[in-house]
Design an enzyme around this catalytic site. Structure first.
Site, PDB file in Angstrom:
ATOM      1  N   PHE A 124      -6.004  11.473   0.599  1.00  0.00           N
ATOM      2  CA  PHE A 124      -5.955  11.302  -0.856  1.00  0.00           C
ATOM      3  C   PHE A 124      -5.940   9.812  -1.151  1.00  0.00           C
ATOM      4  CE2 PHE A 124      -3.997  10.792  -5.019  1.00  0.00           C
ATOM      5  CZ  PHE A 124      -4.725  11.702  -5.762  1.00  0.00           C
ATOM      6  N   ASP A 209      -4.622   2.751   3.538  1.00  0.00           N
ATOM      7  CA  ASP A 209      -4.090   3.135   2.231  1.00  0.00           C
ATOM      8  C   ASP A 209      -2.587   3.318   2.405  1.00  0.00           C
ATOM      9  OD1 ASP A 209      -3.162   4.408  -0.020  1.00  0.00           O
ATOM     10  OD2 ASP A 209      -4.941   5.651  -0.289  1.00  0.00           O
ATOM     11  N   LYS A 238       2.419   2.119  -6.214  1.00  0.00           N
ATOM     12  CA  LYS A 238       3.666   2.890  -6.341  1.00  0.00           C
ATOM     13  C   LYS A 238       4.927   2.022  -6.247  1.00  0.00           C
ATOM     14  CE  LYS A 238       1.727   7.352  -4.971  1.00  0.00           C
ATOM     15  NZ  LYS A 238       2.056   8.288  -6.049  1.00  0.00           N
TER      16      LYS A 238
HETATM   17  N1  PLP Z   1      -3.593   6.741  -2.356  1.00  0.00           N
HETATM   18  C1  PLP Z   1      -2.484   7.421  -2.012  1.00  0.00           C
HETATM   19  C2  PLP Z   1      -2.132   7.565  -0.559  1.00  0.00           C
HETATM   20  C3  PLP Z   1      -1.681   8.006  -2.996  1.00  0.00           C
HETATM   21  O1  PLP Z   1      -0.583   8.694  -2.639  1.00  0.00           O
HETATM   22  C4  PLP Z   1      -2.038   7.836  -4.360  1.00  0.00           C
HETATM   23  C5  PLP Z   1      -1.251   8.461  -5.432  1.00  0.00           C
HETATM   24  O2  PLP Z   1      -0.608   9.477  -5.244  1.00  0.00           O
HETATM   25  C6  PLP Z   1      -3.191   7.108  -4.676  1.00  0.00           C
HETATM   26  C7  PLP Z   1      -3.933   6.575  -3.639  1.00  0.00           C
HETATM   27  C8  PLP Z   1      -3.604   6.900  -6.104  1.00  0.00           C
HETATM   28  O3  PLP Z   1      -2.713   6.100  -6.800  1.00  0.00           O
HETATM   29  P1  PLP Z   1      -2.707   6.119  -8.402  1.00  0.00           P
HETATM   30  O4  PLP Z   1      -2.325   7.496  -8.827  1.00  0.00           O
HETATM   31  O5  PLP Z   1      -1.701   5.059  -8.784  1.00  0.00           O
HETATM   32  O6  PLP Z   1      -4.087   5.758  -8.848  1.00  0.00           O
END
Ligand code: PLP
Length: 385
Positions: A124, A209, A238
């Site tokens: 994700f 990520d 986050k």
């Molecule tokens: N990447 C990871 C691993 C995430 O957990 C998240 C959000 O849950 C994102 C990207 C996307 O972040 P945002 O919701 O701030 O765009």
């Protein structure tokens, strides 16, 4: 738009690891706004930093120098593999910046044919069209095609599949060290070290990520430190804003060689308010002994969860995760467990693979661990009965 399945509760205020709804009911917050409010609610140091900046200047744009950006970037560089930072407002933007860095690197170093990125099943990376194209999960992409081309997906943890997927067009490998939304699936040390070695062997970039795993969540500043590796590019968000919208893309100078003036930008990214909070978050996360305390309390919570799995094997199948990024694989529907926990005054987050994520603020103590285990035990007795 009705894009969320929202629980019917409105929170009025928060205090450390607790939230209070409009009826005055108290909840133990093991959701932390999905791994965001790393220092709980209304932390005095963060409130002070934000209000102090709010009385000075809110926004100037990136047409001018922003002192807060320079300071926070220097602190991130001093404490990580990175040489350079781009600030964003969200995780998806930080991730997308990272992807652009990877493609631009190869174009700037004479290999424009290298533009594809290897990603992993159950990944994700956010909800932009490019991020869902990288993750490819049916529930994310259905109806949004045609998707953005350039992503080759393989099984998480499988180095053989990674090697077989590399072609002359591969630019980078993008991975979450622990898959969050995918169900708290931990990439083990050998896997992460193996990815680093494969990248070095083929001259491709390792793009992590760490949006969910970073900023102390696993008991290290960034989760890849557990494996003793260094990425080339990394997306962060986050926890870095403690609840204020903030993300960052970090890179080595070599990887970011193509990111010259005019190649990328954001109106709000690195806004003075966000920088003030990010800097205050860094004060807290880098305080001596803080990361060790996250590791310790994470182990304590994990031992308790292991005990619950033993006592309630028809409800909980296993515990996953690292530090305070923990998941309980459930046998009944995870959404039912999350709803029942909420009824018992505890907030948690569902994840893929029928997992309930436990993402408390990093400041919890023994008392909150006991409270959480008691609530989980009550729910287990209810659904296991
Ligand atoms: N990447 C990871 C691993 C995430 O957990 C998240 C959000 O849950 C994102 C990207 C996307 O972040 P945002 O919701 O701030 O765009």
């Amino acid at each position: 738009m009705p894009t969320y399945n929202r629980a019917d509760v409105v929170f009025e205020r928060g205090e450390g690891p607790y939230l209070f709804d409009t009826a005055g009911r108290r909840y133990l917050d093991f959701a932390a706004g999905v791994a965001v409010t790393a220092f709980g609610h209304a932390h005095p140091h963060l409130v002070e930093a934000l209000t102090r900046q709010a009385n000075k200047v809110w926004h100037t744009s990136n047409l001018f120098r922003v002192a807060g950006q320079e300071k926070l970037a220097e602190r991130l560089v001093a404490n990580t593999f990175a040489d350079t930072v781009f600030f964003t407002n969200s995780g998806a933007e930080a991730w997308e910046c990272g992807l652009k860095v990877c493609r631009k690197y190869h174009s700037a170093t004479g290999n424009p044919q290298r533009w594809r990125v290897i990603t992993f099943e159950q990944a994700f990376h956010g909800r932009t069209l490019t991020a869902i194209s990288a993750a490819k999960q049916e529930k994310l992409v259905k109806g949004f095609g045609p998707l953005v081309d350039g992503f080759d997906q393989v099984a998480f943890g499988n180095l053989n599949e990674v090697r077989n997927a590399i072609t002359d067009e591969t630019a980078a490998i993008c991975v979450e060290p622990v898959q969050g939304e995918g169900g708290i699936r931990v990439g083990d040390e050998d896997f992460l070290k193996g990815l680093r070695a494969v990248c070095d062997e083929y001259g491709i970039l390792l793009f992590l990520d760490e949006i969910q795993t970073g900023m102390g969540r696993t008991g290290r500043l960034f989760a890849h430190e557990w494996a003793g590796i260094r990425p080339d590019v990394m997306a962060v968000a986050k926890g870095i804003g403690g609840g204020f919208p903030l993300g960052a893309c970090l890179a080595t100078e070599a990887a970011a060689v193509g990111m010259i003036a005019g190649t990328h930008g954001s109106t709000y990214g690195g806004n003075p308010l966000a920088m003030a909070v990010g800097d205050a978050v860094m004060d807290l996360v880098l305080a001596p002994g803080f990361l060790e305390s996250v590791e310790r309390i994470g182990e304590r919570l994990r031992r308790g969860l292991d005990g619950l799995v033993e006592t309630h094997p028809t409800v909980f199948a296993e515990v996953r995760g690292k530090g305070l990024l923990l998941g309980l694989k459930c046998i009944p529907a995870n959404t039912d467990v999350v709803a029942r926990l909420r009824d018992h005054g505890m907030l948690s987050v569902p994840a893929g693979d029928n997992v309930v994520r436990l993402l408390p603020p990093l400041i919890i103590g023994e008392e909150q661990v006991e409270e959480a285990l008691a609530a989980l035990g009550r729910v287990a007795r209810e659904v296991g009965a």
